[in-house]
Design an enzyme around this catalytic site. Structure first.
Site, PDB file in Angstrom:
ATOM      1  N   ASP A  23      -5.078  34.897  -2.869  1.00  0.00           N
ATOM      2  CA  ASP A  23      -5.175  34.718  -4.318  1.00  0.00           C
ATOM      3  C   ASP A  23      -4.383  33.510  -4.820  1.00  0.00           C
ATOM      4  O   ASP A  23      -4.017  33.427  -5.982  1.00  0.00           O
ATOM      5  CB  ASP A  23      -4.741  35.999  -5.048  1.00  0.00           C
ATOM      6  CG  ASP A  23      -3.297  36.361  -4.747  1.00  0.00           C
ATOM      7  OD1 ASP A  23      -2.712  35.731  -3.832  1.00  0.00           O
ATOM      8  OD2 ASP A  23      -2.756  37.255  -5.419  1.00  0.00           O
ATOM      9  N   HIS A 227      -5.608   7.254   9.951  1.00  0.00           N
ATOM     10  CA  HIS A 227      -5.503   8.354   8.979  1.00  0.00           C
ATOM     11  C   HIS A 227      -4.431   9.370   9.354  1.00  0.00           C
ATOM     12  O   HIS A 227      -4.591  10.570   9.135  1.00  0.00           O
ATOM     13  CB  HIS A 227      -6.864   9.047   8.807  1.00  0.00           C
ATOM     14  CG  HIS A 227      -7.865   8.181   8.101  1.00  0.00           C
ATOM     15  ND1 HIS A 227      -9.221   8.380   8.156  1.00  0.00           N
ATOM     16  CD2 HIS A 227      -7.693   7.097   7.316  1.00  0.00           C
ATOM     17  CE1 HIS A 227      -9.836   7.458   7.434  1.00  0.00           C
ATOM     18  NE2 HIS A 227      -8.927   6.663   6.913  1.00  0.00           N
ATOM     19  N   ASP A 244       1.383   4.429   3.462  1.00  0.00           N
ATOM     20  CA  ASP A 244       0.210   4.250   2.599  1.00  0.00           C
ATOM     21  C   ASP A 244       0.220   5.420   1.624  1.00  0.00           C
ATOM     22  O   ASP A 244      -0.058   6.557   2.012  1.00  0.00           O
ATOM     23  CB  ASP A 244      -1.062   4.237   3.462  1.00  0.00           C
ATOM     24  CG  ASP A 244      -2.330   3.959   2.656  1.00  0.00           C
ATOM     25  OD1 ASP A 244      -2.288   4.060   1.406  1.00  0.00           O
ATOM     26  OD2 ASP A 244      -3.357   3.653   3.273  1.00  0.00           O
ATOM     27  N   ASP A 255      -3.001   2.808  -4.910  1.00  0.00           N
ATOM     28  CA  ASP A 255      -3.196   2.871  -3.456  1.00  0.00           C
ATOM     29  C   ASP A 255      -2.445   1.692  -2.838  1.00  0.00           C
ATOM     30  O   ASP A 255      -2.937   0.563  -2.870  1.00  0.00           O
ATOM     31  CB  ASP A 255      -4.708   2.807  -3.166  1.00  0.00           C
ATOM     32  CG  ASP A 255      -5.035   2.951  -1.692  1.00  0.00           C
ATOM     33  OD1 ASP A 255      -4.118   3.211  -0.888  1.00  0.00           O
ATOM     34  OD2 ASP A 255      -6.223   2.790  -1.341  1.00  0.00           O
ATOM     35  N   HIS A 334     -11.048  -1.899  10.225  1.00  0.00           N
ATOM     36  CA  HIS A 334     -11.548  -1.375   8.947  1.00  0.00           C
ATOM     37  C   HIS A 334     -11.872  -2.534   8.016  1.00  0.00           C
ATOM     38  O   HIS A 334     -11.713  -3.694   8.382  1.00  0.00           O
ATOM     39  CB  HIS A 334     -10.541  -0.401   8.323  1.00  0.00           C
ATOM     40  CG  HIS A 334      -9.166  -0.967   8.088  1.00  0.00           C
ATOM     41  ND1 HIS A 334      -8.868  -1.774   7.021  1.00  0.00           N
ATOM     42  CD2 HIS A 334      -8.017  -0.836   8.795  1.00  0.00           C
ATOM     43  CE1 HIS A 334      -7.581  -2.106   7.066  1.00  0.00           C
ATOM     44  NE2 HIS A 334      -7.041  -1.556   8.142  1.00  0.00           N
ATOM     45  N   HIS A 338     -11.677  -1.582  -1.134  1.00  0.00           N
ATOM     46  CA  HIS A 338     -12.648  -0.685  -1.773  1.00  0.00           C
ATOM     47  C   HIS A 338     -12.366  -0.700  -3.267  1.00  0.00           C
ATOM     48  O   HIS A 338     -11.289  -1.102  -3.701  1.00  0.00           O
ATOM     49  CB  HIS A 338     -12.517   0.734  -1.207  1.00  0.00           C
ATOM     50  CG  HIS A 338     -11.098   1.245  -1.150  1.00  0.00           C
ATOM     51  ND1 HIS A 338     -10.474   1.808  -2.225  1.00  0.00           N
ATOM     52  CD2 HIS A 338     -10.166   1.213  -0.153  1.00  0.00           C
ATOM     53  CE1 HIS A 338      -9.223   2.139  -1.895  1.00  0.00           C
ATOM     54  NE2 HIS A 338      -9.006   1.779  -0.641  1.00  0.00           N
ATOM     55  N   HIS A 345     -11.197   6.017  -3.387  1.00  0.00           N
ATOM     56  CA  HIS A 345     -12.346   5.203  -2.967  1.00  0.00           C
ATOM     57  C   HIS A 345     -13.353   5.352  -4.095  1.00  0.00           C
ATOM     58  O   HIS A 345     -14.175   6.256  -4.108  1.00  0.00           O
ATOM     59  CB  HIS A 345     -12.916   5.687  -1.628  1.00  0.00           C
ATOM     60  CG  HIS A 345     -11.946   5.526  -0.497  1.00  0.00           C
ATOM     61  ND1 HIS A 345     -12.021   6.206   0.683  1.00  0.00           N
ATOM     62  CD2 HIS A 345     -10.845   4.736  -0.378  1.00  0.00           C
ATOM     63  CE1 HIS A 345     -11.015   5.847   1.477  1.00  0.00           C
ATOM     64  NE2 HIS A 345     -10.287   4.969   0.846  1.00  0.00           N
ATOM     65  N   GLU A 368      -6.442  -4.903   1.569  1.00  0.00           N
ATOM     66  CA  GLU A 368      -5.612  -4.217   2.544  1.00  0.00           C
ATOM     67  C   GLU A 368      -5.931  -4.566   4.001  1.00  0.00           C
ATOM     68  O   GLU A 368      -6.323  -3.700   4.779  1.00  0.00           O
ATOM     69  CB  GLU A 368      -5.723  -2.701   2.345  1.00  0.00           C
ATOM     70  CG  GLU A 368      -7.146  -2.159   2.224  1.00  0.00           C
ATOM     71  CD  GLU A 368      -7.170  -0.631   2.115  1.00  0.00           C
ATOM     72  OE1 GLU A 368      -6.545   0.046   2.939  1.00  0.00           O
ATOM     73  OE2 GLU A 368      -7.824  -0.121   1.186  1.00  0.00           O
ATOM     74  N   TYR A 372      -3.527  -3.659  14.268  1.00  0.00           N
ATOM     75  CA  TYR A 372      -3.029  -2.459  14.950  1.00  0.00           C
ATOM     76  C   TYR A 372      -3.096  -2.680  16.449  1.00  0.00           C
ATOM     77  O   TYR A 372      -4.147  -2.991  16.994  1.00  0.00           O
ATOM     78  CB  TYR A 372      -3.879  -1.247  14.547  1.00  0.00           C
ATOM     79  CG  TYR A 372      -4.059  -1.158  13.046  1.00  0.00           C
ATOM     80  CD1 TYR A 372      -3.109  -0.508  12.253  1.00  0.00           C
ATOM     81  CD2 TYR A 372      -5.136  -1.779  12.421  1.00  0.00           C
ATOM     82  CE1 TYR A 372      -3.251  -0.467  10.869  1.00  0.00           C
ATOM     83  CE2 TYR A 372      -5.286  -1.755  11.043  1.00  0.00           C
ATOM     84  CZ  TYR A 372      -4.345  -1.093  10.269  1.00  0.00           C
ATOM     85  OH  TYR A 372      -4.486  -1.064   8.899  1.00  0.00           O
ATOM     86  N   ARG A 390      -0.145  -2.826   7.980  1.00  0.00           N
ATOM     87  CA  ARG A 390      -1.139  -2.970   6.912  1.00  0.00           C
ATOM     88  C   ARG A 390      -0.379  -3.297   5.639  1.00  0.00           C
ATOM     89  O   ARG A 390       0.719  -2.759   5.417  1.00  0.00           O
ATOM     90  CB  ARG A 390      -1.988  -1.702   6.739  1.00  0.00           C
ATOM     91  CG  ARG A 390      -3.013  -1.813   5.609  1.00  0.00           C
ATOM     92  CD  ARG A 390      -4.114  -0.729   5.626  1.00  0.00           C
ATOM     93  NE  ARG A 390      -3.630   0.613   5.392  1.00  0.00           N
ATOM     94  CZ  ARG A 390      -3.497   1.543   6.327  1.00  0.00           C
ATOM     95  NH1 ARG A 390      -3.809   1.275   7.584  1.00  0.00           N
ATOM     96  NH2 ARG A 390      -3.058   2.740   6.029  1.00  0.00           N
ATOM     97  N   GLU A 392      -1.214  -3.470   1.529  1.00  0.00           N
ATOM     98  CA  GLU A 392      -2.282  -3.121   0.586  1.00  0.00           C
ATOM     99  C   GLU A 392      -1.794  -3.204  -0.849  1.00  0.00           C
ATOM    100  O   GLU A 392      -0.785  -2.592  -1.211  1.00  0.00           O
ATOM    101  CB  GLU A 392      -2.777  -1.684   0.869  1.00  0.00           C
ATOM    102  CG  GLU A 392      -3.778  -1.174  -0.160  1.00  0.00           C
ATOM    103  CD  GLU A 392      -4.372   0.188   0.204  1.00  0.00           C
ATOM    104  OE1 GLU A 392      -3.683   0.993   0.859  1.00  0.00           O
ATOM    105  OE2 GLU A 392      -5.535   0.431  -0.174  1.00  0.00           O
TER     106      GLU A 392
HETATM  107  N1  GLY Z   1      -5.281   5.307   1.319  1.00  0.00           N
HETATM  108  C1  GLY Z   1      -6.650   5.185   1.540  1.00  0.00           C
HETATM  109  C2  GLY Z   1      -7.043   3.790   1.693  1.00  0.00           C
HETATM  110  O1  GLY Z   1      -6.209   2.926   1.786  1.00  0.00           O
HETATM  111  O2  GLY Z   1      -8.196   3.469   1.676  1.00  0.00           O
HETATM  112 MN    MN Z   2      -7.060   1.705   0.202  1.00  0.00          MN
HETATM  113 MN    MN Z   3      -4.228   3.033   1.133  1.00  0.00          MN
END
Ligand code: GLY
Ligand code: MN
Ligand code: MN
Length: 422
Positions: A23, A227, A244, A255, A334, A338, A345, A368, A372, A390, A392
């Site tokens: 619950d 991730h 991140d 982000d 990647h 975005h 996203h 970003e 790696y 990374r 971003e």
């Molecule tokens: N944190 C998700 C991305 O950077 O796309």
């Molecule tokens: Mn992002």
């Molecule tokens: Mn991110």
């Protein structure tokens, strides 16, 4: 409603309350399309738009006021509040929707509703359509078209109004402060989750109760897991840590990613990789301006990353060939960004037909790039192992070019080392 046309109706349910266990419920968060049009934050609500309807074009169904329940779960707006505070022309208790909605569908040709995105709600649409079809012998026309509202609404959501930009600037500011706090607090031997605690602390201190997405705090090898969200390993002296994380402020996401040395000092190899990613990020941001297309920043990042990888010796060969054969993908797998908005996203098309869409003022995107290099990569010298970087930022397209909303957290090597030493 102008875009929908007068023979149509749009039906937008908000999210359902989700059960976490038995619950216990997850904290409620409205569905973004619904929220963007209504600003209404209670569960169990449906917005209906009926262009040109004499009695009122915007109808909001919501929970009724209930003195007993409100004692437990707090005040509700109720249908009266929906009219008084949310601009609804008419509003009804959500329990009355089965009685009222079929009547609103009468003689409308087109229903805007996104089938498939809310499996609990889809059958109700079908039931209402069935109810109205049963009246066809009485001369009532039933809708013969169900189309997604997304083409219209997501295009609107892609362009942020000055008010939305101000909110996103604030989300960015709060997130930047949280990243700074984590950098200052970082020490070798700490578990990653203690940096998560620093981020959450800063968010909550500033009134933000939710991350916009699960935060990634990855030290050493974990920085190479795109991730990674376990956030429970110990941060080792001599490793980098990648964070991140972004706040959700009044429904809008930030982000941000920063990567920094756990002990406050970049090693020569870490610094070399970091400088390559930073140069790529600057090159990509420079391409964010009206008239350039969506993929221009990505192309610039790929070029700078490949040049950098050749310069530091991680790739060998001719830069143009390495780009054409996508040799860089071994280290950068990647995309460079975005759309960003209510959803991390965010919605909005990236292509118009077969072509990348042009950037226009009011759009917000992330930039970003990353590199790696996990341990054990064949042909990669050991000094590069477990380096994941990374960087971003969130970038608004402006008439003059762009504005980096997340400028409040340092990203040059010198700035980061200075902040961590302070
Ligand atoms: N944190 C998700 C991305 O950077 O796309
Ligand atoms: Mn992002
Ligand atoms: Mn991110």
């Amino acid at each position: 409603m102008q875009m929908m046309g007068r023979d149509s109706i749009a039906i937008l349910p908000t999210a359902s309350v989700a059960i976490r266990n038995r619950d216990v419920e997850y904290p409620f968060r409205p569905e973004s399309d619904f929220y963007s049009l209504t600003g209404f934050e209670e569960p169990a609500a449906v917005a209906v738009l009926v262009p040109g309807r004499g009695g009122g074009e915007f109808i909001l169904f919501c929970r009724e006021r209930d003195t007993k329940m409100e004692l437990w779960t707090g005040p509700r707006h109720g249908p009266e509040g929906a009219r008084a505070h949310f601009g609804a022309d008419e509003s009804y208790p959500i329990d009355a929707i089965d009685d009222i909605l079929p009547g609103l569908l009468e003689n409308r040709a087109k229903v805007y509703y996104t089938m498939g995105s809310n499996p609990d709600f889809d059958p109700r649409i079908t039931d209402w359509l069935k109810a109205i079809r049963r009246k066809s012998r009485a001369g009532v026309h039933s809708p013969d078209e169900i189309v997604s509202l997304e083409h219209l609404l997501h295009e609107m959501r892609l362009f942020k109004s000055p008010g939305e930009v101000a909110t996103m600037r604030r989300a960015a500011e709060i997130s930047a402060a949280a990243h700074c706090r984590a950098m200052r607090a970082c020490r070798p031997g700490m578990p990653e989750y203690q940096l998560e605690a620093e981020l959450s602390h800063e968010f909550i201190q500033r009134g933000v109760r939710s991350h916009a997405y699960p935060p990634i705090i990855g030290g050493g090898a974990n920085a190479c897991v795109l991730h990674y969200i376990d956030n429970d390993a110990v941060l080792a002296d001599g490793d980098l840590v990648l964070i991140d994380a972004g706040a959700e402020y009044r429904g809008y996401a930030a982000d941000i990613t920063r990567t920094f040395p756990v002990n406050g000092r970049f090693s020569p190899a870490q610094r070399a990789v970091y400088e390559v990613v930073l140069a790529a990020q600057y090159a990509a941001i420079a391409k964010v301006r009206p008239g350039n297309h969506w993929n221009d920043p990505h192309d610039a990042a790929v070029r700078a990353l490949t040049q950098g990888l050749v310069r530091i010796g991680l790739l060998k060969g001719d830069v143009r060939t390495l780009i054409r054969t996508r040799a860089y993908q071994r280290f950068f797998m990647h995309r460079t960004g975005h759309w960003l908005g209510m959803d991390v996203h965010d919605v909005g098309d990236y292509k118009i037909g077969d072509s990348w869409r042009l950037l226009e003022p009011g759009m917000v995107l992330t930039v970003e790039p990353g590199l790696y290099s996990p341990a054990g990569s064949k042909g990669v010298a050991k000094k590069w192992w477990n380096i994941g970087v990374r960087i971003e930022d969130d970038v608004l397209v402006t008439r003059a070019g762009n504005e980096v909303l997340t400028h409040g957290v340092p990203k040059t090597v010198d700035e980061i080392e200075a902040l961590m030493a302070a």
